[in-house]
Scaffold this active site. Sequence first.
Site, PDB file in Angstrom:
ATOM      1  N   ARG A 191      -4.580  -0.527  14.942  1.00 16.33           N
ATOM      2  CA  ARG A 191      -3.629  -0.182  13.885  1.00 16.33           C
ATOM      3  C   ARG A 191      -2.360   0.468  14.400  1.00 16.33           C
ATOM      4  O   ARG A 191      -1.569   0.960  13.621  1.00 16.33           O
ATOM      5  CB  ARG A 191      -4.314   0.748  12.868  1.00 16.33           C
ATOM      6  N   GLU A 222      -5.342  10.375   1.074  1.00 14.28           N
ATOM      7  CA  GLU A 222      -4.940   9.973   2.417  1.00 14.28           C
ATOM      8  C   GLU A 222      -5.210  11.092   3.418  1.00 14.28           C
ATOM      9  O   GLU A 222      -5.709  12.144   3.043  1.00 14.28           O
ATOM     10  CB  GLU A 222      -3.461   9.562   2.418  1.00 14.28           C
ATOM     11  N   GLU A 258      -3.073   7.385  -1.883  1.00 13.29           N
ATOM     12  CA  GLU A 258      -2.695   5.963  -1.843  1.00 13.29           C
ATOM     13  C   GLU A 258      -3.372   5.254  -3.004  1.00 13.29           C
ATOM     14  O   GLU A 258      -4.539   5.504  -3.289  1.00 13.29           O
ATOM     15  CB  GLU A 258      -3.141   5.332  -0.512  1.00 13.29           C
ATOM     16  N   GLU A 300       0.867  -1.190   0.000  1.00 14.87           N
ATOM     17  CA  GLU A 300       0.000   0.000   0.000  1.00 14.87           C
ATOM     18  C   GLU A 300       0.894   1.228   0.000  1.00 14.87           C
ATOM     19  O   GLU A 300       1.250   1.737   1.050  1.00 14.87           O
ATOM     20  CB  GLU A 300      -0.871   0.039   1.249  1.00 14.87           C
ATOM     21  N   HIS A 322       2.806  -0.062   3.687  1.00 15.54           N
ATOM     22  CA  HIS A 322       2.489  -1.298   4.409  1.00 15.54           C
ATOM     23  C   HIS A 322       2.707  -2.482   3.477  1.00 15.54           C
ATOM     24  O   HIS A 322       2.357  -2.412   2.297  1.00 15.54           O
ATOM     25  CB  HIS A 322       1.021  -1.308   4.854  1.00 15.54           C
ATOM     26  N   GLU A 354       1.961   4.984  -0.316  1.00 21.91           N
ATOM     27  CA  GLU A 354       1.427   6.338  -0.211  1.00 21.91           C
ATOM     28  C   GLU A 354       2.427   7.321  -0.807  1.00 21.91           C
ATOM     29  O   GLU A 354       3.630   7.050  -0.836  1.00 21.91           O
ATOM     30  CB  GLU A 354       1.159   6.676   1.258  1.00 21.91           C
ATOM     31  N   GLU A 387       0.069  -7.824   8.123  1.00 26.30           N
ATOM     32  CA  GLU A 387       0.436  -6.539   7.545  1.00 26.30           C
ATOM     33  C   GLU A 387       1.574  -5.937   8.358  1.00 26.30           C
ATOM     34  O   GLU A 387       1.417  -5.643   9.538  1.00 26.30           O
ATOM     35  CB  GLU A 387      -0.780  -5.600   7.577  1.00 26.30           C
TER      36      GLU A 387
HETATM   37  P1  ADP Z   1      -5.738  -1.586   4.666  1.00 30.72           P
HETATM   38  O1  ADP Z   1      -6.957  -2.130   5.313  1.00 30.72           O
HETATM   39  O2  ADP Z   1      -4.530  -1.789   5.521  1.00 30.72           O
HETATM   40  O3  ADP Z   1      -5.902  -0.159   4.195  1.00 30.72           O
HETATM   41  P2  ADP Z   1      -5.787  -2.245   1.835  1.00 30.72           P
HETATM   42  O4  ADP Z   1      -7.157  -2.725   1.553  1.00 30.72           O
HETATM   43  O5  ADP Z   1      -5.481  -0.829   1.469  1.00 30.72           O
HETATM   44  O6  ADP Z   1      -5.495  -2.516   3.392  1.00 30.72           O
HETATM   45  O7  ADP Z   1      -4.692  -3.164   1.121  1.00 30.72           O
HETATM   46  C1  ADP Z   1      -4.658  -4.537   1.311  1.00 30.72           C
HETATM   47  C2  ADP Z   1      -3.601  -5.159   0.442  1.00 30.72           C
HETATM   48  O8  ADP Z   1      -3.453  -6.537   0.859  1.00 30.72           O
HETATM   49  C3  ADP Z   1      -3.943  -5.209  -1.044  1.00 30.72           C
HETATM   50  O9  ADP Z   1      -2.797  -4.955  -1.808  1.00 30.72           O
HETATM   51  C4  ADP Z   1      -4.391  -6.669  -1.227  1.00 30.72           C
HETATM   52  O10 ADP Z   1      -4.257  -7.163  -2.549  1.00 30.72           O
HETATM   53  C5  ADP Z   1      -3.457  -7.369  -0.288  1.00 30.72           C
HETATM   54  N1  ADP Z   1      -3.856  -8.745   0.055  1.00 30.72           N
HETATM   55  C6  ADP Z   1      -5.092  -9.295   0.115  1.00 30.72           C
HETATM   56  N2  ADP Z   1      -5.035 -10.614   0.395  1.00 30.72           N
HETATM   57  C7  ADP Z   1      -3.720 -10.925   0.520  1.00 30.72           C
HETATM   58  C8  ADP Z   1      -2.993 -12.125   0.789  1.00 30.72           C
HETATM   59  N3  ADP Z   1      -3.609 -13.292   1.015  1.00 30.72           N
HETATM   60  N4  ADP Z   1      -1.652 -12.047   0.815  1.00 30.72           N
HETATM   61  C9  ADP Z   1      -0.998 -10.884   0.607  1.00 30.72           C
HETATM   62  N5  ADP Z   1      -1.632  -9.733   0.364  1.00 30.72           N
HETATM   63  C10 ADP Z   1      -2.965  -9.732   0.306  1.00 30.72           C
HETATM   64 MG    MG Z   2      -2.632  -0.899   5.535  1.00 28.39          MG
HETATM   65 MG    MG Z   3      -4.709   0.959   2.736  1.00 32.77          MG
HETATM   66 MG    MG Z   4      -2.819   4.343   3.936  1.00 32.62          MG
HETATM   67 MG    MG Z   5      -7.847   0.236   2.790  1.00 30.09          MG
END
Ligand code: ADP
Ligand code: MG
Ligand code: MG
Ligand code: MG
Ligand code: MG
Length: 442
Positions: A314, A187, A194, A130, A243, A132, A331
């Site tokens: 978080r 963001e 992001e 992710e 992240h 930014e 994460e």
């Molecule tokens: P956040 O809730 O921290 O903002 P995001 O939705 O912005 O998270 O990003 C989540 C990321 O995790 C995306 O890039 C997504 O493709 C990735 N992701 C989802 N499932 C998996 C997995 N099994 N392994 C690795 N990454 C994953």
């Molecule tokens: Mg994140």
């Molecule tokens: Mg995110």
């Molecule tokens: Mg972010």
């Molecule tokens: Mg998100």
Amino acid sequence: AQLTNDDVRNLAKEMGVKFIRLQFTDIFGVLKNVSITVEQLDKALNGELMFDGSSIEGFVRIEESDMYLRPDPATFVVFPWRPRDGGVARLICDIYNADGTPFTGDPRYVLKRVVAEAGEMGYVMNVGPEAEFFLFHVDNDGRPTTVTHDRAGYFDLTPVDLGEDARRDMVLTLEQMGFEIEASHHEVAPGQHEIDFKYADALDTADKVATFKFVVRTIAQRHGLHATFMPKPIFGIAGSGMHLNQSLTRNGMNAFYDPEAPQQLGETALYYIGGLLKHARAITAVTNPTVNSYKRLVSGYEAPVYMAWSSRNRSPLIRVPAKRGQSTRIELRSPDPSCNPYLALAVCLKAGLDGIKNRIQPPGPCDRNIYEMTEEERAQLDIGCLPVNLHEAVRELVKDGVIKEALGPHVYNRFLEAKDIEWDRYRTQVHPWELEEYLTKY
Ligand code: ADP
Ligand code: MG
Ligand code: MG
Ligand code: MG
Ligand code: MG
């Protein structure tokens, strides 16, 4: 489907490609280009194109400087923003020595080696980053400023959504280049954005991060803006992180998911977390490799400071998002986009594998707000701190044999040399803050 050399030849012809950029990344994550015309494509695909490795920072000295580029045909993509006629495409390359052996100073090779180690254990790493970034205005001479479009919109008649337009264009361009964009949003800080793309295996993701940064910068420029992945460009507002969402699969199944286990988190996930926490301080030198990185890792801006994990909040270093089944992942919240994505993924995976091999049990999850705890409470729960500056992080790296092994001697030594110099240059500077603080006081 993976492209072969033949596919690349045909596609280049079909799509009217005239120029091909051969790309690779130096130790510090800077994308390098060697441009060739389509007439030289065969030679390039056969790995016969030579370049001078001594011209690349952190690579080799003059006397051993002949290096060869071997393009990975799977990375062929045409730049959508260039003209259709006489188009431009790129290929990401591996770097080889004159004797035909892989160059150990090539970050892509470093990652491939750790990926192979995981493979021997039966694992494939998947990563979703992710990233930014800030979009800033350029001044009348075209130099980047730290004025955001949000704030600039106040003073001049710039439409407020200048940055939104640029981001939309970035998303469309990335999609044309084969990215699956999952989300894109403004963001918390003014001018900060992001864009999230779908996870893939480690090598693919590292290639994509390198490509992503370069596309974002290019498109920003076309909108008269400057995109920066500098971790903390402005004091007092949130910095930019990257992240890293990580999971392992085994035989195509998510290896972190165990429906029978507490929180449905299997042993493998716990050991992976244990390994990441054990090596977190050394890893930070690689995932947060600039002096400026540590201006982001301070409390108050959702960036981690303490080494703990949680599925609830978080604030800790490692969060386990609620999704289970194939989406079970952890994460890591410390990395920032100034890191070399190949090296960053290599050290994370290495730490996780070490956790699995040595069955490193992590401390229990910490679901409380760590920032509100006293020092004694944190000590009781065995919650340590991330390094507070680049110097401390690099010293941790020096002490960590496992992470050093992940980098290999060549990359490790050059990295260390360069970071010690970087720290020294910073340390001996007199900064504006000091003048403001002391000039009249003493
Ligand atoms: P956040 O809730 O921290 O903002 P995001 O939705 O912005 O998270 O990003 C989540 C990321 O995790 C995306 O890039 C997504 O493709 C990735 N992701 C989802 N499932 C998996 C997995 N099994 N392994 C690795 N990454 C994953
Ligand atoms: Mg994140
Ligand atoms: Mg995110
Ligand atoms: Mg972010
Ligand atoms: Mg998100």
